[in-house]
Design a protein around this motif. Structure first.
Motif, mmCIF file in Angstrom:
data_model
loop_
_atom_site.group_PDB
_atom_site.id
_atom_site.type_symbol
_atom_site.label_atom_id
_atom_site.label_comp_id
_atom_site.label_asym_id
_atom_site.label_seq_id
_atom_site.Cartn_x
_atom_site.Cartn_y
_atom_site.Cartn_z
ATOM 1 N N PHE A 35 -22.881 -21.047 29.924
ATOM 2 C CA PHE A 35 -22.320 -19.674 30.653
ATOM 3 C C PHE A 35 -22.173 -19.767 32.405
ATOM 4 O O PHE A 35 -21.156 -18.967 33.081
ATOM 5 C CB PHE A 35 -22.953 -18.676 29.939
ATOM 6 C CG PHE A 35 -22.406 -18.832 28.532
ATOM 7 C CD1 PHE A 35 -21.200 -19.671 28.145
ATOM 8 C CD2 PHE A 35 -23.037 -17.596 27.464
ATOM 9 C CE1 PHE A 35 -21.044 -19.506 26.633
ATOM 10 C CE2 PHE A 35 -22.512 -17.395 26.299
ATOM 11 C CZ PHE A 35 -21.564 -18.537 25.999
ATOM 12 N N TYR A 86 -18.148 -15.855 30.579
ATOM 13 C CA TYR A 86 -18.432 -16.290 32.853
ATOM 14 C C TYR A 86 -17.282 -14.805 32.702
ATOM 15 O O TYR A 86 -15.978 -14.688 31.908
ATOM 16 C CB TYR A 86 -18.324 -17.330 32.447
ATOM 17 C CG TYR A 86 -17.742 -17.777 32.065
ATOM 18 C CD1 TYR A 86 -16.171 -18.186 32.538
ATOM 19 C CD2 TYR A 86 -18.472 -18.328 29.889
ATOM 20 C CE1 TYR A 86 -15.483 -18.680 30.758
ATOM 21 C CE2 TYR A 86 -17.196 -18.875 29.270
ATOM 22 C CZ TYR A 86 -15.515 -19.356 29.259
ATOM 23 O OH TYR A 86 -14.806 -19.387 28.435
ATOM 24 N N TYR A 118 -20.032 -22.140 34.696
ATOM 25 C CA TYR A 118 -19.240 -21.876 34.514
ATOM 26 C C TYR A 118 -18.921 -21.311 34.848
ATOM 27 O O TYR A 118 -17.869 -20.840 35.911
ATOM 28 C CB TYR A 118 -18.384 -21.252 32.644
ATOM 29 C CG TYR A 118 -18.606 -22.087 31.466
ATOM 30 C CD1 TYR A 118 -18.536 -24.360 31.912
ATOM 31 C CD2 TYR A 118 -18.277 -22.448 30.055
ATOM 32 C CE1 TYR A 118 -18.499 -24.492 31.165
ATOM 33 C CE2 TYR A 118 -17.928 -22.993 29.852
ATOM 34 C CZ TYR A 118 -18.169 -24.844 29.515
ATOM 35 O OH TYR A 118 -17.729 -25.457 28.598
ATOM 36 N N GLU A 119 -19.629 -20.032 35.848
ATOM 37 C CA GLU A 119 -19.359 -18.484 36.040
ATOM 38 C C GLU A 119 -19.557 -19.214 37.579
ATOM 39 O O GLU A 119 -19.462 -18.951 38.426
ATOM 40 C CB GLU A 119 -20.433 -17.795 35.866
ATOM 41 C CG GLU A 119 -20.623 -16.462 37.103
ATOM 42 C CD GLU A 119 -19.827 -16.010 36.963
ATOM 43 O OE1 GLU A 119 -19.123 -14.678 37.629
ATOM 44 O OE2 GLU A 119 -19.016 -15.527 35.860
#
Length: 247
Positions: free
Chosen positions: A215, A135, A218-219
């Motif tokens: 992920f 990420y 989070y990105e």
């Protein structure tokens, strides 16, 4: 001396909490899978219990429900549940499991405290080796240092004044780039699909899909967590990222 059961006591979090309890003169009772056939018996004589579910547990509410039943049967007076920051995040299946488990803890009839730590600093290499994440490097986080968390856990386990409290915990606010700068490491962003073909290949489909969802979250959003509760509970400045060799 106060005996404290640690469910999940053989993992890295459980071992850290055990050390923090022992440093305060308490008697940690680490409990792993071997104790499950007679969990209430293993918990007997414990004044409190720390509940840590295995990572990515497929049914954390059922797991926590069984622990709570054993704690009640054993006469344990207080439980502290190890949850996660932002438990109610609909895009994160494993967070939602913790949210439902939190509800069970609150309705258990036991005195309870809930800890909601951010992502561990120790999930990233702190020895100066390349930090690889799937990420963006500037996603905002509130990172929890494992030793800080363990110290807070010992505090709330041994002090009944924290009953009924929920604490979101981070030691340091920043991003992966900031961690890398602090420990003198290079960074690399790995495509999530490449991660799924490599590091994630050995996981089962559920675990892999849950981590890919994490992920992606989070990105888009990171996982921001404030540091005031940790600072207040520690009574000192929390631990910032540093090279392992420098500590």
């Amino acid at each position: 001396m106060t005996r404290v059961g640690i469910l999940g006591g053989t993992g890295k979090t459980g071992r850290a909490v055990a050390r923090a309890l022992a440093a305060r003169g308490a008697v940690p009772v680490p409990l792993g899978r071997a104790q499950w056939p007679d969990l209430s018996g293993a918990l007997r004589g414990c004044a409190a219990a720390y509940l840590i579910a295995p990572n990515l547990h497929p049914d954390e509410p059922a797991h926590v429900s069984a622990i709570l039943a054993a704690a009640r049967a054993a006469g344990v007076g207080r439980v502290v549940h190890h949850s996660v920051a932002a438990p109610y995040a609909p895009d994160l299946p494993h967070h939602l499991g913790k949210a439902r488990a939190e509800d069970l803890v609150r309705r258990s009839g036991l005195a309870w405290t809930i800890l909601q730590p951010g992502a561990y600093l120790q999930n990233l290499p702190l020895d100066g080796s390349t930090i690889v994440v799937p990420y963006r490097l500037d996603a905002p986080f509130g990172f929890a240092h494992l030793d800080d968390l363990a110290e807070v856990a010992a505090t709330v386990l041994l002090d009944e004044a924290h009953a009924g409290a929920t604490y979101e915990l981070a030691s340091w606010r920043g991003d992966v780039s900031g961690v890398a700068a602090a420990v003198g490491a290079a960074t690399e962003v790995l495509d999530p699909e490449e991660w799924a073909r490599t590091d994630g290949a050995g996981l089962d489909e559920r675990q892999r899909s849950w981590l890919l969802a994490m992920f992606a979250y989070y990105e888009a959003h990171g996982l921001p967590v404030g540091t005031v509760p940790m600072t207040t509970l520690l009574g000192r400045t929390p631990t910032a990222p540093a090279r392992v060799s420098d500590r």
